[in-house]
Scaffold this motif. Sequence first.
Motif, mmCIF file in Angstrom:
data_model
loop_
_atom_site.group_PDB
_atom_site.id
_atom_site.type_symbol
_atom_site.label_atom_id
_atom_site.label_comp_id
_atom_site.label_asym_id
_atom_site.label_seq_id
_atom_site.Cartn_x
_atom_site.Cartn_y
_atom_site.Cartn_z
ATOM 1 N N UNK A 292 41.086 48.552 36.937
ATOM 2 C CA UNK A 292 40.682 47.423 37.790
ATOM 3 C C UNK A 292 40.899 46.096 37.069
ATOM 4 N N UNK A 293 40.624 46.051 35.755
ATOM 5 C CA UNK A 293 40.910 44.829 34.981
ATOM 6 C C UNK A 293 42.400 44.501 35.093
ATOM 7 N N UNK A 294 43.243 45.522 34.923
ATOM 8 C CA UNK A 294 44.694 45.309 34.975
ATOM 9 C C UNK A 294 45.142 44.858 36.365
ATOM 10 N N UNK A 295 44.525 45.429 37.405
ATOM 11 C CA UNK A 295 44.885 45.066 38.781
ATOM 12 C C UNK A 295 44.562 43.590 39.054
ATOM 13 N N UNK A 296 43.381 43.154 38.616
ATOM 14 C CA UNK A 296 43.020 41.735 38.786
ATOM 15 C C UNK A 296 44.023 40.865 38.023
ATOM 16 N N UNK A 297 44.432 41.314 36.840
ATOM 17 C CA UNK A 297 45.399 40.556 36.040
ATOM 18 C C UNK A 297 46.768 40.451 36.703
ATOM 19 N N UNK A 298 47.146 41.466 37.494
ATOM 20 C CA UNK A 298 48.441 41.428 38.195
ATOM 21 C C UNK A 298 48.419 40.530 39.424
ATOM 22 N N UNK A 299 47.208 40.301 39.989
ATOM 23 C CA UNK A 299 47.105 39.549 41.254
ATOM 24 C C UNK A 299 46.029 38.465 41.191
#
Length: 339
Positions: A292-299
């Motif tokens: 989820x941290x990575x997903x927020x970082x992508x978008x």
Amino acid sequence: MKAAVTLGPGRISLEERPEPAPGPGEAVVRVEVVGVCGSDLHIFHGTHPYATFPRIQGHELAGTVAAFGAGYAGPLRLGERVAVEPLLACGVCYPCRHGRGNCCVRLAVLGAHVDGALTEAIAVPTGSLYPTGALSAELAALVEPVSIGVQAVTRGAITAEDQVVVFGAGPIGQAVTLAAVDRGARVLVVDKLPTRLALAARLGAERTAEADAGDLAAVVADWTGGDGPGVTIDAVGVPATIRACVDLVASAGRVVIIGLSEKEVSLPIIDFTRKELTILGSRNNAGLFGEAVALVGRHPERVAALITHRYPLAETAAAIAFAAEHPAEAEKVLIRVAD
Ligand SMILES: [Zn+2]
Ligand SMILES: [Zn+2]
């Protein structure tokens, strides 16, 4: 330090509390931003099934590491910004033994079963801390609701091959939409509120449909070339949407239910076998917080678009009341604890 304490239904007061000290295996996090969640509205209104009073609410939080308990050897550093996974699982029950502490039978969630983040500092297990790198505090506070979406698309095994219908465009439905779009799936979002549908389109939904406006079955049939979607997801939690998930999903499809309700729903038994349905519940997240941290970082821009209102800690009651009374305007309401 100051804490917003919910004393009983509809009553929050700003109180003075002692600063926490980190026990072994814990860190103290200086709280920066806390998101207001649908479950916070239930606690505030006294309709939450588990919460007791007095309670410091808040389970969607970001802050910086202020202290470690004795003997901590890294890798986290003092001053580092973190998102906090708010789940305290027992570690010994059946789901815990099977890697699914997200539905631990003795699960304690910060801000519901135990005191949470609507305060200036909180002691939490170091294993609950996820460094958020360059993310702002506001985006880091949105990791927790986004993790609910990551869990739902993982439960539904969503891939770029899928067409997905999401019921509900509140913050959780939006998180599901974002997580499904991130996997390359095509998404149609259904909600009653046009403002929320417009936001879903900004997050990448290919199509939106107003609930109760016309023939949804015909819209979905048209969108899927008559097959029905491979996956339907309920992020509303009312009997009618769960029924619609089962009615609309393709034969051989998957239904994922995230919405919370104590109500009962009636379903035609024949559909379980006629469609050979897979019906999945989805709760919190199981080992997906880092994703989820990575997903927020992508978008980052799409996630930031969820934020509609900001309040200081002293106005927590007003923030929760506003979120409850203005669903068309309030998507994600944030409490800025530190500025
Ligand atoms: Zn929440
Ligand atoms: Zn357990």
